[in-house]
Enzyme design. Structure first.
Site, PDB file in Angstrom:
ATOM      1  N   TRP A  44      60.180  36.540  10.950  1.00 56.66           N
ATOM      2  CA  TRP A  44      58.835  37.051  11.230  1.00 56.66           C
ATOM      3  C   TRP A  44      57.950  35.915  11.761  1.00 56.66           C
ATOM      4  O   TRP A  44      58.217  34.736  11.485  1.00 56.66           O
ATOM      5  CB  TRP A  44      58.206  37.685   9.983  1.00 56.66           C
ATOM      6  CG  TRP A  44      58.080  36.768   8.796  1.00 56.66           C
ATOM      7  CD1 TRP A  44      58.960  36.684   7.747  1.00 56.66           C
ATOM      8  CD2 TRP A  44      57.033  35.805   8.524  1.00 56.66           C
ATOM      9  NE1 TRP A  44      58.530  35.715   6.859  1.00 56.66           N
ATOM     10  CE2 TRP A  44      57.356  35.171   7.303  1.00 56.66           C
ATOM     11  CE3 TRP A  44      55.882  35.424   9.189  1.00 56.66           C
ATOM     12  CZ2 TRP A  44      56.559  34.181   6.737  1.00 56.66           C
ATOM     13  CZ3 TRP A  44      55.085  34.428   8.636  1.00 56.66           C
ATOM     14  CH2 TRP A  44      55.430  33.824   7.422  1.00 56.66           C
TER      15      TRP A  44
ATOM     16  N   GLU B 235      50.827  24.188   2.056  1.00 51.23           N
ATOM     17  CA  GLU B 235      51.800  24.544   3.102  1.00 51.23           C
ATOM     18  C   GLU B 235      51.577  23.703   4.356  1.00 51.23           C
ATOM     19  O   GLU B 235      52.531  23.274   5.004  1.00 51.23           O
ATOM     20  CB  GLU B 235      51.684  26.030   3.465  1.00 51.23           C
ATOM     21  CG  GLU B 235      52.111  26.996   2.359  1.00 51.23           C
ATOM     22  CD  GLU B 235      53.621  27.032   2.138  1.00 51.23           C
ATOM     23  OE1 GLU B 235      54.375  26.454   2.937  1.00 51.23           O
ATOM     24  OE2 GLU B 235      54.035  27.649   1.133  1.00 51.23           O
TER      25      GLU B 235
ATOM     26  N   GLU C  31      59.370  26.843   7.163  1.00 54.56           N
ATOM     27  CA  GLU C  31      58.188  26.555   6.349  1.00 54.56           C
ATOM     28  C   GLU C  31      56.918  26.430   7.207  1.00 54.56           C
ATOM     29  O   GLU C  31      55.833  26.802   6.778  1.00 54.56           O
ATOM     30  CB  GLU C  31      58.390  25.249   5.567  1.00 54.56           C
ATOM     31  CG  GLU C  31      59.330  25.358   4.378  1.00 54.56           C
ATOM     32  CD  GLU C  31      58.692  26.088   3.207  1.00 54.56           C
ATOM     33  OE1 GLU C  31      57.456  26.200   3.150  1.00 54.56           O
ATOM     34  OE2 GLU C  31      59.450  26.547   2.333  1.00 54.56           O
TER      35      GLU C  31
ATOM     36  N   HIS D 281      54.552  29.237   7.408  1.00 55.93           N
ATOM     37  CA  HIS D 281      53.708  29.604   6.261  1.00 55.93           C
ATOM     38  C   HIS D 281      52.276  29.101   6.440  1.00 55.93           C
ATOM     39  O   HIS D 281      51.314  29.839   6.253  1.00 55.93           O
ATOM     40  CB  HIS D 281      54.299  29.055   4.957  1.00 55.93           C
ATOM     41  CG  HIS D 281      55.680  29.558   4.680  1.00 55.93           C
ATOM     42  ND1 HIS D 281      56.458  29.063   3.672  1.00 55.93           N
ATOM     43  CD2 HIS D 281      56.419  30.520   5.276  1.00 55.93           C
ATOM     44  CE1 HIS D 281      57.626  29.693   3.668  1.00 55.93           C
ATOM     45  NE2 HIS D 281      57.632  30.575   4.644  1.00 55.93           N
TER      46      HIS D 281
ATOM     47  N   GLU E 245      60.318  25.162  -4.714  1.00 51.94           N
ATOM     48  CA  GLU E 245      60.469  26.411  -3.959  1.00 51.94           C
ATOM     49  C   GLU E 245      60.306  27.614  -4.893  1.00 51.94           C
ATOM     50  O   GLU E 245      59.740  28.637  -4.512  1.00 51.94           O
ATOM     51  CB  GLU E 245      61.829  26.474  -3.257  1.00 51.94           C
ATOM     52  CG  GLU E 245      62.021  25.430  -2.169  1.00 51.94           C
ATOM     53  CD  GLU E 245      61.173  25.658  -0.915  1.00 51.94           C
ATOM     54  OE1 GLU E 245      60.013  26.096  -1.021  1.00 51.94           O
ATOM     55  OE2 GLU E 245      61.672  25.384   0.178  1.00 51.94           O
TER      56      GLU E 245
ATOM     57  N   THR F 164      56.524  27.939  -5.600  1.00 54.87           N
ATOM     58  CA  THR F 164      55.767  28.550  -4.494  1.00 54.87           C
ATOM     59  C   THR F 164      56.119  30.027  -4.363  1.00 54.87           C
ATOM     60  O   THR F 164      55.269  30.835  -4.004  1.00 54.87           O
ATOM     61  CB  THR F 164      55.994  27.817  -3.147  1.00 54.87           C
ATOM     62  OG1 THR F 164      57.388  27.591  -2.985  1.00 54.87           O
ATOM     63  CG2 THR F 164      55.253  26.503  -3.088  1.00 54.87           C
TER      64      THR F 164
ATOM     65  N   ASP G 299      60.657  34.047   1.749  1.00 47.78           N
ATOM     66  CA  ASP G 299      61.222  32.817   2.344  1.00 47.78           C
ATOM     67  C   ASP G 299      61.447  31.767   1.262  1.00 47.78           C
ATOM     68  O   ASP G 299      62.492  31.118   1.213  1.00 47.78           O
ATOM     69  CB  ASP G 299      60.239  32.207   3.362  1.00 47.78           C
ATOM     70  CG  ASP G 299      60.274  32.896   4.725  1.00 47.78           C
ATOM     71  OD1 ASP G 299      61.014  33.876   4.888  1.00 47.78           O
ATOM     72  OD2 ASP G 299      59.537  32.425   5.626  1.00 47.78           O
ATOM     73  N   GLU G 300      60.445  31.597   0.409  1.00 48.62           N
ATOM     74  CA  GLU G 300      60.540  30.563  -0.640  1.00 48.62           C
ATOM     75  C   GLU G 300      61.731  30.850  -1.561  1.00 48.62           C
ATOM     76  O   GLU G 300      62.431  29.932  -1.984  1.00 48.62           O
ATOM     77  CB  GLU G 300      59.254  30.487  -1.480  1.00 48.62           C
ATOM     78  CG  GLU G 300      57.942  30.333  -0.708  1.00 48.62           C
ATOM     79  CD  GLU G 300      57.762  28.997  -0.006  1.00 48.62           C
ATOM     80  OE1 GLU G 300      58.726  28.238   0.103  1.00 48.62           O
ATOM     81  OE2 GLU G 300      56.627  28.734   0.444  1.00 48.62           O
TER      82      GLU G 300
ATOM     83  N   HIS H 269      64.874  29.773   0.153  1.00 51.39           N
ATOM     84  CA  HIS H 269      64.975  28.308   0.167  1.00 51.39           C
ATOM     85  C   HIS H 269      65.360  27.773  -1.215  1.00 51.39           C
ATOM     86  O   HIS H 269      66.146  26.833  -1.325  1.00 51.39           O
ATOM     87  CB  HIS H 269      63.645  27.687   0.614  1.00 51.39           C
ATOM     88  CG  HIS H 269      63.250  28.052   2.015  1.00 51.39           C
ATOM     89  ND1 HIS H 269      61.973  27.900   2.500  1.00 51.39           N
ATOM     90  CD2 HIS H 269      63.970  28.573   3.036  1.00 51.39           C
ATOM     91  CE1 HIS H 269      61.936  28.303   3.766  1.00 51.39           C
ATOM     92  NE2 HIS H 269      63.132  28.732   4.105  1.00 51.39           N
TER      93      HIS H 269
HETATM   94 FE   LIG Z   1      58.778  26.214   0.396  1.00 55.10          FE
HETATM   95 FE   LIG Z   2      56.218  27.459   2.099  1.00 56.89          FE
END
Ligand SMILES: [Fe+2]
Ligand SMILES: [Fe+2]
Length: 326
Positions: free
Chosen positions: A35, A78, A113, A116, A166, A169, A198-199, A202
């Site tokens: 995205w 971020e 990242e 973000h 991660e 977050t 996403d976090e 990760h």
């Molecule tokens: Fe992260």
């Molecule tokens: Fe992030």
């Protein structure tokens, strides 16, 4: 101060490095399907831009002071991505002059990242509730001031740090998404939900690196985990400050996050417990005496920290940040 690391860490990194590409394929998404902020927020070229902007600004009216403060601090954290990328590029075994799997991971992770900060920054700009110059200045300070995560160039300690970070977050963005939804702010909720996802991906990758290290160098990995837990995981926003001020405001941000339940001392403990479970610390055998002691220390830590957390009183008064328009 840089510690002298054993040569075996380089060998372990080289060995795991051979399989990092598989981990990359599993936990990083192709750019083509990732995205982007432009899909989530109105574009000035949209015919509906003025109406969309009004919707965003109307929805932003419901957001509380503490909530906005947390959102700005999360965004600054971020946006300080250059700090983390340079730090991680200095890890023993990650050679940025070689096009190895580790560097591919680091570049791919940074690239994901980077979205973000872009997305959150754009939301803040559109919301009409933020003093953008003060917010931008705090970002510049945080990058310029730098940050010491306590792991030096040790891959073992750094992967404990990143696994933890991660997950932390993930928790905070997910909670922000939930509160935004409760306030009827669907745009912000969707955006933070996607960042949280996403976090989570990760975190899985970093936890996998640690799992693989435990498989081949259990004692040293246990000692590294213990050291990081003993010293506590410092948040990257530890040195957060406002324009023209020398004194940091991290504790004010942290208090706001605790008051609205976005990230609390209990979340810190829960993350620790998850790492202990995921890495099967309790049943880890093949350890030397030093590793066994470290394991026992780690296993006792969540209860100890819970007793401390139970005694902490969070100040009730909101701190006035210069990031938020009156
Ligand atoms: Fe992260
Ligand atoms: Fe992030």
């Amino acid at each position: 101060m840089t510690e002298k690391l054993s040569a075996s860490r380089s060998e372990v990194m080289l060995h795991i490095g051979k399989t990092v590409e598989d981990i990359n394929n599993e936990y990083l998404k192709p750019v083509e399907t990732n995205w982007q902020a432009s899909e989530l927020l109105p574009l000035t070229s949209d015919k509906t831009f003025i109406a969309d902007l009004k919707t965003i600004q109307d929805q932003a009216q419901n957001l509380s002071y503490d909530f906005l403060a947390v959102l700005v601090a999360d965004t600054i954290t971020e946006e300080a991505l250059p700090t983390y990328e340079t730090w991680l590029a200095g890890i023993q075994g990650i050679d940025q002059y070689e096009n190895n799997g580790w560097m591919k991971w680091l570049r791919g992770w940074s690239a994901e990242e980077n979205r973000h900060g872009d997305a959150l920054n754009r939301y803040l700009y559109l919301s009409g509730r933020i003093d953008m110059r003060n917010f931008e200045a705090s970002t510049q300070y945080l990058i310029a001031d730098g940050f010491d995560n306590g792991a030096a160039s040790d891959p073992y300690k750094n992967f404990v740090y990143t696994s933890f970070q991660e997950m932390a977050t993930n928790v905070s963005h997910r909670r922000v998404a939930t509160i935004a939804k409760q306030e009827g702010n669907n745009i912000l909720s969707k955006l933070c939900g996607l960042i949280a996802a996403d976090e989570a991906r990760h975190a899985k990758a970093y936890k996998t690196f640690v799992t693989k290290i435990f498989e081949i160098d259990a004692n040293e990995m246990m000692l590294a985990f213990e050291t990081m837990m003993r010293n506590k995981i410092l948040m990257p926003s530890q040195c957060l400050r406002q324009l023209g001020e020398e004194t940091g405001i991290f504790s004010n941000f942290s208090d706001a996050a605790q008051r609205i339940g976005v990230y609390t001392s209990y979340d810190y403990i829960d993350i620790m417990k998850t790492l202990i479970d995921d890495w099967k610390i309790d049943s880890m055998s093949n350890l030397k005496e030093s590793g066994e002691k470290a394991r026992d220390y780690i296993m006792a830590l969540p209860d100890r920290m819970t007793r401390i957390a139970d005694r902490i009183k969070i100040p009730e008064t909101e701190y006035k940040f210069n990031w938020i328009l009156a």
